[in-house]
Design an enzyme around this catalytic site. Structure first.
Site, PDB file in Angstrom:
ATOM      1  N   LYS A  45     -36.884  -3.871  -2.605  1.00 28.80           N
ATOM      2  CA  LYS A  45     -36.200  -3.577  -3.865  1.00 28.80           C
ATOM      3  C   LYS A  45     -34.829  -2.989  -3.560  1.00 28.80           C
ATOM      4  O   LYS A  45     -34.709  -2.038  -2.797  1.00 28.80           O
ATOM      5  CB  LYS A  45     -37.036  -2.585  -4.669  1.00 28.80           C
ATOM      6  CG  LYS A  45     -36.427  -2.141  -5.973  1.00 28.80           C
ATOM      7  CD  LYS A  45     -37.351  -1.220  -6.741  1.00 28.80           C
ATOM      8  CE  LYS A  45     -37.467   0.123  -6.030  1.00 28.80           C
ATOM      9  NZ  LYS A  45     -38.250   1.101  -6.788  1.00 28.80           N
ATOM     10  N   HIS A  91     -43.059   1.795   9.926  1.00 33.23           N
ATOM     11  CA  HIS A  91     -41.915   1.359  10.738  1.00 33.23           C
ATOM     12  C   HIS A  91     -41.687   2.311  11.913  1.00 33.23           C
ATOM     13  O   HIS A  91     -41.404   1.869  13.028  1.00 33.23           O
ATOM     14  CB  HIS A  91     -40.641   1.268   9.877  1.00 33.23           C
ATOM     15  CG  HIS A  91     -40.494  -0.033   9.174  1.00 33.23           C
ATOM     16  ND1 HIS A  91     -41.173  -0.341   8.015  1.00 33.23           N
ATOM     17  CD2 HIS A  91     -39.747  -1.123   9.468  1.00 33.23           C
ATOM     18  CE1 HIS A  91     -40.840  -1.555   7.618  1.00 33.23           C
ATOM     19  NE2 HIS A  91     -39.979  -2.052   8.496  1.00 33.23           N
TER      20      HIS A  91
END
Length: 173
Positions: free
Chosen positions: A101, A36
């Site tokens: 998650k 990212h």
């Protein structure tokens, strides 16, 4: 249980509700923290990305090497909250949604609702199970990051739960 094939259409997004169980098929991209950061560096420099963000899904995971006869090794989700600083901007640039998650920030949840997209929750500890749903794995970018590089995974019947829907609903509240 809903069966969905990527890319999703606007009707798919509109019908998804927090708590829905889905089996997702199609192409998804893996990216964790380091990937990212590099994606953002490219964006900040105005350089092209290694994959098209439009209607794509990023799975917050780093696949393990594939054992003999398999397309991918274990590919369990990582904690999504670590991507909170990235998700709103990517959604604004056309990202279809994320898979990961746990909870994400209120800012990320608002961005999902604003762009009428979705965040799917995957089951922590089920990496080997998810690896079995991968039919093809292809390195896309940042090979020096090893398992944290960006991979394109072709998945079939990848089991997920809608954690945040485009109406602002959450399974965590």
């Amino acid at each position: 249980m809903k069966k969905l094939t990527l890319p999703l259409c606007e009707k798919d997004y509109a019908e998804l509700r927090a708590g829905d169980s889905v089996l997702l098929s199609g192409d998804i991209y893996t990216a964790r923290d380091c990937a990212h950061k590099r994606i953002f560096a490219l964006l900040d420099r105005g350089e092209p990305l290694p994959f098209d963000l439009n209607d794509s899904f990023i799975y917050y995971a780093g696949p393990c090497p594939a054992p003999a006869g398999k397309a991918c090794g274990s590919v369990g989700p990582t904690t999504s909250a670590r991507m909170n600083s990235f998700a709103p901007r990517l959604l604004g640039l056309g990202l279809g949604g994320m898979i990961g998650k746990g909870e994400m920030s209120e800012e990320t949840q608002r961005a999902i609702a604003e762009h009428q997209r979705v965040y799917f929750a995957a089951i922590g500890g089920a990496g080997a199970f998810y690896g079995n749903a991968v039919q093809k794995s292809e390195l896309v970018a940042f090979p020096d990051l090893l398992s944290e590089a960006v991979y394109k995974l072709t998945v079939k019947d990848f089991p997920l739960v809608v954690a945040y829907d485009g109406l602002g609903n959450s399974i965590y509240q």
